[in-house]
Design a protein around this motif. Structure first.
Motif, mmCIF file in Angstrom:
data_model
loop_
_atom_site.group_PDB
_atom_site.id
_atom_site.type_symbol
_atom_site.label_atom_id
_atom_site.label_comp_id
_atom_site.label_asym_id
_atom_site.label_seq_id
_atom_site.Cartn_x
_atom_site.Cartn_y
_atom_site.Cartn_z
ATOM 1 N N TYR A 133 105.551 -63.268 -30.716
ATOM 2 C CA TYR A 133 106.674 -62.927 -29.829
ATOM 3 C C TYR A 133 107.430 -64.165 -29.331
ATOM 4 O O TYR A 133 108.306 -64.045 -28.465
ATOM 5 N N LYS A 134 107.082 -65.338 -29.848
ATOM 6 C CA LYS A 134 107.797 -66.544 -29.433
ATOM 7 C C LYS A 134 109.257 -66.419 -29.836
ATOM 8 O O LYS A 134 109.578 -66.105 -30.981
ATOM 9 N N GLY A 135 110.145 -66.668 -28.892
ATOM 10 C CA GLY A 135 111.575 -66.568 -29.169
ATOM 11 C C GLY A 135 112.137 -65.170 -29.028
ATOM 12 O O GLY A 135 113.357 -64.976 -29.095
ATOM 13 N N VAL A 136 111.258 -64.173 -28.866
ATOM 14 C CA VAL A 136 111.724 -62.800 -28.671
ATOM 15 C C VAL A 136 112.185 -62.622 -27.229
ATOM 16 O O VAL A 136 111.509 -63.053 -26.288
ATOM 17 N N THR A 137 113.340 -62.010 -27.042
ATOM 18 C CA THR A 137 113.861 -61.784 -25.692
ATOM 19 C C THR A 137 113.429 -60.414 -25.190
ATOM 20 O O THR A 137 113.675 -59.395 -25.841
ATOM 21 N N ILE A 138 112.764 -60.406 -24.050
ATOM 22 C CA ILE A 138 112.316 -59.162 -23.418
ATOM 23 C C ILE A 138 113.439 -58.631 -22.535
ATOM 24 O O ILE A 138 113.939 -59.350 -21.657
ATOM 25 N N PRO A 139 113.886 -57.397 -22.716
ATOM 26 C CA PRO A 139 114.954 -56.855 -21.862
ATOM 27 C C PRO A 139 114.557 -56.831 -20.389
ATOM 28 O O PRO A 139 113.402 -56.587 -20.047
ATOM 29 N N GLU A 140 115.517 -57.056 -19.540
ATOM 30 C CA GLU A 140 115.287 -57.027 -18.093
ATOM 31 C C GLU A 140 115.239 -55.575 -17.616
ATOM 32 O O GLU A 140 116.101 -54.768 -17.973
ATOM 33 N N PRO A 141 114.250 -55.194 -16.820
ATOM 34 C CA PRO A 141 114.216 -53.820 -16.302
ATOM 35 C C PRO A 141 115.407 -53.539 -15.387
ATOM 36 O O PRO A 141 115.899 -54.433 -14.685
ATOM 37 N N VAL A 142 115.839 -52.308 -15.406
ATOM 38 C CA VAL A 142 116.957 -51.900 -14.553
ATOM 39 C C VAL A 142 116.669 -52.226 -13.094
ATOM 40 O O VAL A 142 117.507 -52.774 -12.370
ATOM 41 N N THR A 143 115.458 -51.913 -12.646
ATOM 42 C CA THR A 143 115.135 -52.054 -11.219
ATOM 43 C C THR A 143 114.554 -53.423 -10.860
ATOM 44 O O THR A 143 114.001 -53.593 -9.782
ATOM 45 N N ALA A 144 114.687 -54.410 -11.765
ATOM 46 C CA ALA A 144 114.266 -55.772 -11.418
ATOM 47 C C ALA A 144 115.292 -56.448 -10.513
ATOM 48 O O ALA A 144 114.978 -57.456 -9.867
ATOM 49 N N ALA A 145 116.489 -55.898 -10.433
ATOM 50 C CA ALA A 145 117.536 -56.470 -9.582
ATOM 51 C C ALA A 145 117.085 -56.445 -8.119
ATOM 52 O O ALA A 145 116.436 -55.490 -7.680
ATOM 53 N N PRO A 146 117.409 -57.478 -7.340
ATOM 54 C CA PRO A 146 116.934 -57.582 -5.949
ATOM 55 C C PRO A 146 117.262 -56.368 -5.089
ATOM 56 O O PRO A 146 116.528 -56.060 -4.144
ATOM 57 N N GLU A 147 118.344 -55.670 -5.405
ATOM 58 C CA GLU A 147 118.756 -54.541 -4.557
ATOM 59 C C GLU A 147 117.684 -53.456 -4.480
ATOM 60 O O GLU A 147 117.586 -52.740 -3.476
ATOM 61 N N TYR A 148 116.864 -53.326 -5.531
ATOM 62 C CA TYR A 148 115.869 -52.255 -5.531
ATOM 63 C C TYR A 148 114.666 -52.608 -4.664
ATOM 64 O O TYR A 148 114.107 -51.746 -3.989
ATOM 65 N N TRP A 149 114.257 -53.859 -4.665
ATOM 66 C CA TRP A 149 113.224 -54.297 -3.732
ATOM 67 C C TRP A 149 113.753 -54.199 -2.296
ATOM 68 O O TRP A 149 113.056 -53.711 -1.401
ATOM 69 N N ASN A 150 115.000 -54.609 -2.098
ATOM 70 C CA ASN A 150 115.584 -54.603 -0.754
ATOM 71 C C ASN A 150 115.810 -53.198 -0.215
ATOM 72 O O ASN A 150 115.947 -53.011 1.000
ATOM 73 N N SER A 151 115.837 -52.197 -1.086
ATOM 74 C CA SER A 151 116.049 -50.827 -0.630
ATOM 75 C C SER A 151 114.772 -50.170 -0.120
ATOM 76 O O SER A 151 114.821 -49.098 0.483
ATOM 77 N N LEU A 152 113.630 -50.818 -0.337
ATOM 78 C CA LEU A 152 112.356 -50.258 0.100
ATOM 79 C C LEU A 152 112.175 -50.438 1.605
ATOM 80 O O LEU A 152 112.771 -51.345 2.196
ATOM 81 N N PRO A 153 111.352 -49.611 2.257
ATOM 82 C CA PRO A 153 111.216 -49.679 3.724
ATOM 83 C C PRO A 153 110.548 -50.977 4.190
ATOM 84 O O PRO A 153 109.848 -51.646 3.425
ATOM 85 N N ASP A 154 110.739 -51.301 5.453
ATOM 86 C CA ASP A 154 110.242 -52.562 6.005
ATOM 87 C C ASP A 154 108.732 -52.704 5.867
ATOM 88 O O ASP A 154 108.225 -53.797 5.600
#
Length: 444
Positions: A200-221
């Motif tokens: 898998y060297k050089g293979v690009t792994i797709p970024e998950p949709v919910t890896a964006a910071p907004e999804y972590w930030n939407s979770l409760p305190d």
């Protein structure tokens, strides 16, 4: 005679091999549609058998899930909630290995047991190859003083078991890989076999949709804290694009290592002439988040954490089931009844799972939903969560805070929007609240 108690060879009861991976998410499999990971031998098993596209665990943590696999019971019934509790003698006698032994099966266990290190049931088995440690090391020192990878050690023990017991039919061999579980540490690591280091060297792994910071930030305190283990482990392994690429590659490399062992196992069965009288079931003990929702790990009710691969295959499986895929729900609590069904052995009265072959054959109704529960530790490390997973919707409740989540998993498979506060879904929310209360009582 129970469904599928006969093998292709006649009235002989089939040999049974149960293969379990650790932290193996459902989509880390070529047969599940992953275009990157190389799992040709597992894909071949699926091609010759049944692939469950909606397989789940009822609790996503290894000790509890493994207890559910052995007993066919929810956490609320077997009550093994941590890593320091084992089965009572009475409960152990009702697990699938004990019931198969009473029916004349030779038993083997290889790999990570994962339930109460100090009280392993090794005396129940005819062949036992499991170190007394909660989390095995990946790099082991063999009797010659050479280092052997845990996955390769499991492969060696499989060969030894089959050489010794393969023709003493029937047998039931349970194999538990450590892979692709991370090696705990600060930071955690993924030690892979040398021959797979450049895969898998050089293979690009797709970024998950919910890896964006907004999804972590939407979770409760209460959830969104650095003390949350899922976030704590995310930082050294997944917090940058570069880290995530290498972490997922290593995760995939470990799974490909397992796949190699599975291929060798199938080849040995054929060489011994016992492949046509053997059932093989493959499953993961829980799923694994690889950056989704800003998390690493399992525990919570997200799809990545609770959904796992599940394949039923082997030469003893009737030909009509070859190459089938099913969307019917299969659970870890179904493994014990299914294994017993193949052997023609009655299940114990305390089992809550169902024989999946009976479900597929229309003899048992397919479930439309199931109860999920995770109570280990609690906040802030692992907030406790319970809920209901249905075919199109999922309801989760963080019980310490009365915080609810409702996801439309049919239209929103990545669980990007919590609908619990949306007035348009109030009716659906109330239905799941009621169903949650019913299931919560029924699993005890």
């Amino acid at each position: 005679m129970p469904l599928f108690a006969q093998s292709k060879r006649g009235n002989d009861r089939p040999n049974i091999i149960f293969l379990l991976t650790d932290d193996h998410r459902w989509d880390a499999l070529g047969a599940a549609g992953n275009p990157i990971i190389q799992t040709p031998n597992l894909d071949a098993l699926a091609g010759r058998g049944i692939l469950f596209e909606n397989a789940y665990v009822t609790t996503a943590i290894c000790s509890v899930s493994r207890s559910s696999i052995l007993s066919g019971q929810y956490l609320s019934r077997h009550n093994i909630r941590d890593f320091n509790t084992d089965f009572s003698p009475e409960a152990l006698s009702q697990t699938y290995p004990a019931l198969l032994k009473k029916a004349g099966y030779k038993l083997g266990f290889i790999g990570k047991f994962g339930i109460d290190v100090n009280n392993q049931p090794d005396s129940l088995f005819d062949y036992w190859a499991s170190a007394k440690e909660g989390q095995p090391q990946y790099e082991l020192v063999n009797q010659s003083g050479k280092i052997i990878h845990h996955t390769d050690s499991v492969g060696k023990d499989i060969r030894q078991f089959l050489d010794r017991f393969g023709r003493q039919e029937p047998f039931c061999l349970s194999v538990s890989f450590k892979a692709p579980h991370e090696l705990d540490g600060n930071p955690p690591t993924y030690p892979v076999q040398e021959r797979f280091r450049n895969l898998y060297k050089g293979v690009t792994i797709p970024e998950p949709v919910t890896a964006a910071p907004e999804y972590w930030n939407s979770l409760p305190d209460f959830f969104r804290t650095d003390k949350n283990i899922g976030r704590e482990r995310w930082k050294p392994l997944l917090s940058t694009a570069e880290l995530r690429q290498e972490t997922v590659r290593n995760y995939y490399r470990l799974i490909t290592g397992v796949d190699e062992v599975v291929g060798n196992l199938v080849a040995q069965l054929r060489e011994m002439g016992i492949d046509q009288n053997t059932i093989i079931i493959f499953m993961g003990d829980n799923g694994f988040s690889l950056g989704e929702h800003g998390l690493e790990g399992k525990w919570f009710g997200f799809e990545e954490a609770i959904r796992v691969p599940l394949i039923i295959s082997g030469g003893a499986l009737p030909q009509k089931w070859s190459g089938k895929k099913t969307k019917k729900i299969g659970l870890n609590i179904d493994i014990a009844p299914t294994l017993l069904g193949f052997a023609g052995v009655p299940v114990s009265l305390g089992m809550q799972g169902v024989d999946l072959m009976a479900v597929l054959g229309g003899k048992v109704p397919a479930r439309s939903d199931f109860f999920y529960e995770h109570t280990f530790l609690g906040s802030p490390r692992l907030p406790k969560v319970e809920g209901v997973v249905g075919a199109d919707f999922k309801y989760m409740k963080y019980t310490e805070f009365n915080y609810e989540q409702l996801f439309n998993t049919k239209n929103d498979p990545h669980e990007t929007k919590n609908l619990s506060g949306d007035p348009a879904y109030l009716k659906q929310l109330n239905l799941f609240r009621s169903r949650y209360q019913v299931l919560r009582e029924s699993v005890k």
